[in-house]
Motif scaffolding. Structure first.
Motif, short mmCIF file in Angstrom:
data_model
loop_
_atom_site.label_atom_id
_atom_site.label_comp_id
_atom_site.label_asym_id
_atom_site.label_seq_id
_atom_site.Cartn_x
_atom_site.Cartn_y
_atom_site.Cartn_z
N ASN A 273 -58.97 35.95 -54.66
CA ASN A 273 -58.74 34.76 -55.52
C ASN A 273 -59.90 34.57 -56.68
O ASN A 273 -59.47 34.26 -57.67
N GLN A 274 -61.01 34.73 -56.12
CA GLN A 274 -62.22 34.80 -57.30
C GLN A 274 -62.19 35.88 -58.31
O GLN A 274 -62.17 35.51 -59.36
N THR A 275 -61.66 37.08 -57.90
CA THR A 275 -61.51 37.91 -58.93
C THR A 275 -60.18 37.71 -59.79
O THR A 275 -60.46 37.75 -61.15
N ASN B 186 -57.47 26.35 -60.49
CA ASN B 186 -58.48 26.07 -59.16
C ASN B 186 -58.43 24.69 -58.78
O ASN B 186 -59.34 24.27 -58.24
N ARG C 145 -66.24 26.64 -60.85
CA ARG C 145 -67.18 27.47 -60.26
C ARG C 145 -67.88 28.43 -61.29
O ARG C 145 -67.65 28.63 -62.17
N TYR D 108 -68.55 31.53 -61.60
CA TYR D 108 -67.92 32.81 -62.04
C TYR D 108 -67.09 32.41 -63.05
O TYR D 108 -66.62 33.38 -63.82
#
Length: 127
Positions: free
Chosen positions: A4-6, A63, A68, A70
Motif C-alpha cells: 500500500n505504501q509503495t 489515503n 505520510r 513518503y
C-alpha cells in the motif's frame, strides 16, 4: 502494508509529475503572452490553489486524509524527475501550440512585432 505504501508513493510521484505539467502550462502561458507583474502574481495564486486542491483530493481519495512523509517525498521526487526529463520538451510543445493559436486568431507574429517597434522608434517613443 508495504504494498500500500509503495502504491501510494507511486500515486504521489505521478501527482508530482502532474503538478510539474500544470506549472509548465502556466510557464508557457507567460512565455506566449507577455503579461504585467500583477497578472503573473494572479497566475501564481491560481497555480497554488489548483495544486493544493489536487494534493488534498489525492490525499483524501487515496489515503483517507492521512498524510505520510513518503507521500510528500513522492510528490517532490515526481516533480524533480519531471523537471529534469520532460519539462523542457513540454514547454516547447506547449509554447509552439499556443503561439500557433495566437498567430491564427490575432495575426500576431514576430515580424509584426518588429514592424511595430520600428514604427514606434521612428516616432521617438517606446511600446
Amino acid at each position: 502494508m508495504v504494498e500500500n505504501q509503495t502504491y501510494l508513493f507511486i500515486v504521489f510521484s505521478l501527482t508530482g509529475i502532474g503538478l510539474g505539467v500544470l506549472f509548465d502550462f502556466f510557464r508557457a502561458l507567460r512565455k506566449t503572452f507577455k503579461t504585467p507583474d500583477l497578472v503573473t502574481y494572479l497566475e501564481d495564486i491560481i497555480y497554488w490553489i489548483l495544486a493544493g486542491i489536487i494534493v488534498l483530493y489525492n490525499v483524501w481519495f487515496f489515503n483517507d486524509g492521512e498524510i505520510r512523509i513518503y507521500m510528500i517525498l513522492g510528490i517532490l521526487i515526481g516533480a524533480v524527475i519531471y523537471t529534469l526529463t520532460l519539462s523542457t520538451i513540454f514547454i516547447k510543445i506547449n509554447y509552439f501550440i499556443m503561439s500557433k493559436i495566437v498567430n491564427k486568431k490575432y495575426g500576431y507574429t514576430k515580424k509584426r512585432e518588429k514592424e511595430l517597434e520600428n514604427i514606434d522608434e521612428k516616432k521617438g517613443g517606446s511600446l
